[in-house]
Scaffold this motif. Sequence first.
Motif, PDB file in Angstrom:
ATOM      1  N   MET A   1     -83.681 -40.186 110.356  1.00 49.97           N
ATOM      2  CA  MET A   1     -82.255 -40.369 110.638  1.00 49.97           C
ATOM      3  C   MET A   1     -81.427 -40.173 109.375  1.00 49.97           C
ATOM      4  O   MET A   1     -80.335 -39.587 109.412  1.00 49.97           O
ATOM      5  N   LEU A   2     -81.949 -40.643 108.236  1.00 47.84           N
ATOM      6  CA  LEU A   2     -81.257 -40.458 106.959  1.00 47.84           C
ATOM      7  C   LEU A   2     -81.130 -38.977 106.617  1.00 47.84           C
ATOM      8  O   LEU A   2     -80.061 -38.510 106.188  1.00 47.84           O
ATOM      9  N   GLY A   3     -82.228 -38.221 106.787  1.00 42.17           N
ATOM     10  CA  GLY A   3     -82.210 -36.809 106.428  1.00 42.17           C
ATOM     11  C   GLY A   3     -81.440 -35.940 107.405  1.00 42.17           C
ATOM     12  O   GLY A   3     -80.717 -35.022 107.000  1.00 42.17           O
ATOM     13  N   ILE A   4     -81.568 -36.250 108.707  1.00 40.23           N
ATOM     14  CA  ILE A   4     -80.940 -35.400 109.728  1.00 40.23           C
ATOM     15  C   ILE A   4     -79.485 -35.783 109.946  1.00 40.23           C
ATOM     16  O   ILE A   4     -78.586 -34.929 109.945  1.00 40.23           O
ATOM     17  N   LEU A   5     -79.214 -37.087 110.121  1.00 38.49           N
ATOM     18  CA  LEU A   5     -77.853 -37.528 110.445  1.00 38.49           C
ATOM     19  C   LEU A   5     -76.972 -37.650 109.200  1.00 38.49           C
ATOM     20  O   LEU A   5     -75.874 -37.091 109.155  1.00 38.49           O
ATOM     21  N   CYS A   6     -77.458 -38.382 108.190  1.00 39.81           N
ATOM     22  CA  CYS A   6     -76.624 -38.671 107.023  1.00 39.81           C
ATOM     23  C   CYS A   6     -76.609 -37.555 105.991  1.00 39.81           C
ATOM     24  O   CYS A   6     -75.875 -37.642 105.001  1.00 39.81           O
ATOM     25  N   THR A   7     -77.431 -36.526 106.191  1.00 42.77           N
ATOM     26  CA  THR A   7     -77.450 -35.410 105.241  1.00 42.77           C
ATOM     27  C   THR A   7     -77.071 -34.102 105.931  1.00 42.77           C
ATOM     28  O   THR A   7     -76.007 -33.539 105.665  1.00 42.77           O
ATOM     29  N   ALA A   8     -77.919 -33.623 106.830  1.00 39.90           N
ATOM     30  CA  ALA A   8     -77.663 -32.325 107.458  1.00 39.90           C
ATOM     31  C   ALA A   8     -76.458 -32.373 108.393  1.00 39.90           C
ATOM     32  O   ALA A   8     -75.537 -31.547 108.289  1.00 39.90           O
ATOM     33  N   LEU A   9     -76.420 -33.338 109.327  1.00 38.40           N
ATOM     34  CA  LEU A   9     -75.321 -33.407 110.294  1.00 38.40           C
ATOM     35  C   LEU A   9     -73.996 -33.736 109.627  1.00 38.40           C
ATOM     36  O   LEU A   9     -72.966 -33.117 109.930  1.00 38.40           O
ATOM     37  N   SER A  10     -73.998 -34.697 108.704  1.00 42.25           N
ATOM     38  CA  SER A  10     -72.743 -35.071 108.037  1.00 42.25           C
ATOM     39  C   SER A  10     -72.178 -33.894 107.247  1.00 42.25           C
ATOM     40  O   SER A  10     -70.962 -33.668 107.218  1.00 42.25           O
ATOM     41  N   HIS A  11     -73.072 -33.112 106.615  1.00 38.47           N
ATOM     42  CA  HIS A  11     -72.633 -31.931 105.869  1.00 38.47           C
ATOM     43  C   HIS A  11     -72.013 -30.905 106.816  1.00 38.47           C
ATOM     44  O   HIS A  11     -70.959 -30.321 106.528  1.00 38.47           O
ATOM     45  N   TYR A  12     -72.667 -30.689 107.956  1.00 38.10           N
ATOM     46  CA  TYR A  12     -72.144 -29.729 108.942  1.00 38.10           C
ATOM     47  C   TYR A  12     -70.780 -30.171 109.462  1.00 38.10           C
ATOM     48  O   TYR A  12     -69.843 -29.365 109.578  1.00 38.10           O
ATOM     49  N   LEU A  13     -70.629 -31.458 109.781  1.00 32.60           N
ATOM     50  CA  LEU A  13     -69.354 -31.968 110.291  1.00 32.60           C
ATOM     51  C   LEU A  13     -68.247 -31.842 109.245  1.00 32.60           C
ATOM     52  O   LEU A  13     -67.108 -31.496 109.571  1.00 32.60           O
ATOM     53  N   LEU A  14     -68.583 -32.124 107.993  1.00 25.67           N
ATOM     54  CA  LEU A  14     -67.592 -32.015 106.923  1.00 25.67           C
ATOM     55  C   LEU A  14     -67.109 -30.578 106.772  1.00 25.67           C
ATOM     56  O   LEU A  14     -65.901 -30.317 106.713  1.00 25.67           O
ATOM     57  N   VAL A  15     -68.061 -29.642 106.711  1.00 27.31           N
ATOM     58  CA  VAL A  15     -67.691 -28.233 106.547  1.00 27.31           C
ATOM     59  C   VAL A  15     -66.881 -27.743 107.740  1.00 27.31           C
ATOM     60  O   VAL A  15     -65.867 -27.051 107.590  1.00 27.31           O
ATOM     61  N   SER A  16     -67.291 -28.119 108.954  1.00 27.37           N
ATOM     62  CA  SER A  16     -66.594 -27.676 110.165  1.00 27.37           C
ATOM     63  C   SER A  16     -65.172 -28.218 110.219  1.00 27.37           C
ATOM     64  O   SER A  16     -64.237 -27.502 110.569  1.00 27.37           O
ATOM     65  N   SER A  17     -64.991 -29.481 109.866  1.00 27.31           N
ATOM     66  CA  SER A  17     -63.663 -30.080 109.936  1.00 27.31           C
ATOM     67  C   SER A  17     -62.717 -29.475 108.901  1.00 27.31           C
ATOM     68  O   SER A  17     -61.508 -29.350 109.138  1.00 27.31           O
ATOM     69  N   LEU A  18     -63.264 -29.072 107.739  1.00 27.45           N
ATOM     70  CA  LEU A  18     -62.429 -28.484 106.695  1.00 27.45           C
ATOM     71  C   LEU A  18     -61.915 -27.098 107.072  1.00 27.45           C
ATOM     72  O   LEU A  18     -61.019 -26.569 106.418  1.00 27.45           O
ATOM     73  N   MET A  19     -62.470 -26.507 108.135  1.00 30.46           N
ATOM     74  CA  MET A  19     -61.942 -25.245 108.625  1.00 30.46           C
ATOM     75  C   MET A  19     -60.619 -25.435 109.363  1.00 30.46           C
ATOM     76  O   MET A  19     -59.872 -24.477 109.577  1.00 30.46           O
ATOM     77  N   VAL A  20     -60.340 -26.697 109.758  1.00 30.57           N
ATOM     78  CA  VAL A  20     -59.119 -27.001 110.512  1.00 30.57           C
ATOM     79  C   VAL A  20     -58.187 -27.904 109.708  1.00 30.57           C
ATOM     80  O   VAL A  20     -56.977 -27.684 109.646  1.00 30.57           O
ATOM     81  N   LEU A  21     -58.754 -28.944 109.076  1.00 30.26           N
ATOM     82  CA  LEU A  21     -57.953 -29.917 108.350  1.00 30.26           C
ATOM     83  C   LEU A  21     -57.695 -29.448 106.923  1.00 30.26           C
ATOM     84  O   LEU A  21     -58.477 -28.688 106.355  1.00 30.26           O
ATOM     85  N   ASN A  22     -56.597 -29.937 106.334  1.00 31.89           N
ATOM     86  CA  ASN A  22     -56.360 -29.643 104.933  1.00 31.89           C
ATOM     87  C   ASN A  22     -57.115 -30.643 104.059  1.00 31.89           C
ATOM     88  O   ASN A  22     -57.641 -31.651 104.535  1.00 31.89           O
ATOM     89  N   ALA A  23     -57.190 -30.371 102.776  1.00 30.62           N
ATOM     90  CA  ALA A  23     -57.969 -31.202 101.866  1.00 30.62           C
ATOM     91  C   ALA A  23     -57.428 -32.624 101.793  1.00 30.62           C
ATOM     92  O   ALA A  23     -58.181 -33.578 101.619  1.00 30.62           O
ATOM     93  N   ARG A  24     -56.119 -32.770 101.930  1.00 30.13           N
ATOM     94  CA  ARG A  24     -55.517 -34.103 101.856  1.00 30.13           C
ATOM     95  C   ARG A  24     -56.022 -34.991 102.983  1.00 30.13           C
ATOM     96  O   ARG A  24     -56.453 -36.123 102.757  1.00 30.13           O
ATOM     97  N   SER A  25     -55.982 -34.483 104.193  1.00 27.58           N
ATOM     98  CA  SER A  25     -56.429 -35.269 105.350  1.00 27.58           C
ATOM     99  C   SER A  25     -57.908 -35.613 105.243  1.00 27.58           C
ATOM    100  O   SER A  25     -58.321 -36.751 105.482  1.00 27.58           O
ATOM    101  N   ALA A  26     -58.727 -34.622 104.867  1.00 26.67           N
ATOM    102  CA  ALA A  26     -60.163 -34.862 104.755  1.00 26.67           C
ATOM    103  C   ALA A  26     -60.476 -35.849 103.644  1.00 26.67           C
ATOM    104  O   ALA A  26     -61.311 -36.750 103.809  1.00 26.67           O
ATOM    105  N   GLY A  27     -59.808 -35.710 102.517  1.00 28.84           N
ATOM    106  CA  GLY A  27     -60.068 -36.584 101.376  1.00 28.84           C
ATOM    107  C   GLY A  27     -59.755 -38.040 101.669  1.00 28.84           C
ATOM    108  O   GLY A  27     -60.485 -38.945 101.249  1.00 28.84           O
ATOM    109  N   ILE A  28     -58.672 -38.274 102.393  1.00 29.65           N
ATOM    110  CA  ILE A  28     -58.300 -39.643 102.724  1.00 29.65           C
ATOM    111  C   ILE A  28     -59.356 -40.291 103.605  1.00 29.65           C
ATOM    112  O   ILE A  28     -59.720 -41.452 103.426  1.00 29.65           O
ATOM    113  N   VAL A  29     -59.882 -39.542 104.571  1.00 28.24           N
ATOM    114  CA  VAL A  29     -60.897 -40.087 105.477  1.00 28.24           C
ATOM    115  C   VAL A  29     -62.207 -40.327 104.742  1.00 28.24           C
ATOM    116  O   VAL A  29     -62.830 -41.390 104.883  1.00 28.24           O
TER     117      VAL A  29
END
Length: 288
Positions: free
Chosen positions: A212-240
């Motif tokens: 769970m640490l490797g798949i959810l907290c590493t691979a999945l979290s990285h994918y979600l971060l990259v995907s969201s940055l395609m829509v959100l600006n850096a300010r919104s992402a950084g605050i979250v």
Amino acid sequence: MNRQRAVFAIHIAAILFGLTGIFGELIQADAMVITAGRAGFAVLSLFAVMRYAGTSPLLGITRRNIGVLAMAGFMLAVHWVTFFLSVKISGVAVATLGFASFPAFITLCECIFFKEKISVAEWLILLLVTLGLVLVTPSFDFRDDATIGLAWAILSGLTFALFTLINRRAAARIPAQQVACWENLFVALMTLPFSFPAITQLGALDWLWLAMLGILCTALSHYLLVSSLMVLNARSAGIVIALEPVYAIFFAAVLFAQYPSARALLGGALMVGAIVWSGMRKAGKAPA
């Protein structure tokens, strides 16, 4: 992905980042074993995602890229090992708040290594982070386990800052999933030799937490971060993402009854506030 889904994705990523220390507390193993297992599961899941998408981990990789990725992997390995050492010694809350100092180290490293000027506002942010760390420090006696744990967490923040700068300066042209896969591979190769025979003696539940640490907290979290940055600006992402220590402290309080002192909470609030302010300033300076 629309904006509503992107906001949801970045919040899930922040929660998953906050759960990293929780899994580190749950896994009955030392920091080296946890790091090796986390990297191994992350590599397997990232490789599977790339194969499913029809891309190859070798695409565009050169000898120079391999050297840079290996250096970044070394920094990532040290970052994870020191962070999990801090979790084991001082608990999730102190470890997460100590690690949260990394934006200040990024600013200092940019000044030292890349000769970038530090503005008055950035000096103020560094001062707030330093003051926050002073308040978070349980005592200034290195015979105190909590203080030793905080020192490991601060070292974790420093190595993560160096890891970030290596990626930013030298690996920016490689696709994100490919970078993450290679860096996690190097982490696994560097830590596995030091993990035997302990890693072979893990129980079934520890293997579940590692997965769970490797798949959810590493691979999945990285994918979600990259995907969201395609829509959100850096300010919104950084605050979250700056809410990661808040989530970590909440989960530690609920699951392990680890309650930070009022002084530590005040220090954490100063650090998180400084991180959010720094993110907002950088977003405002970024080109449209």
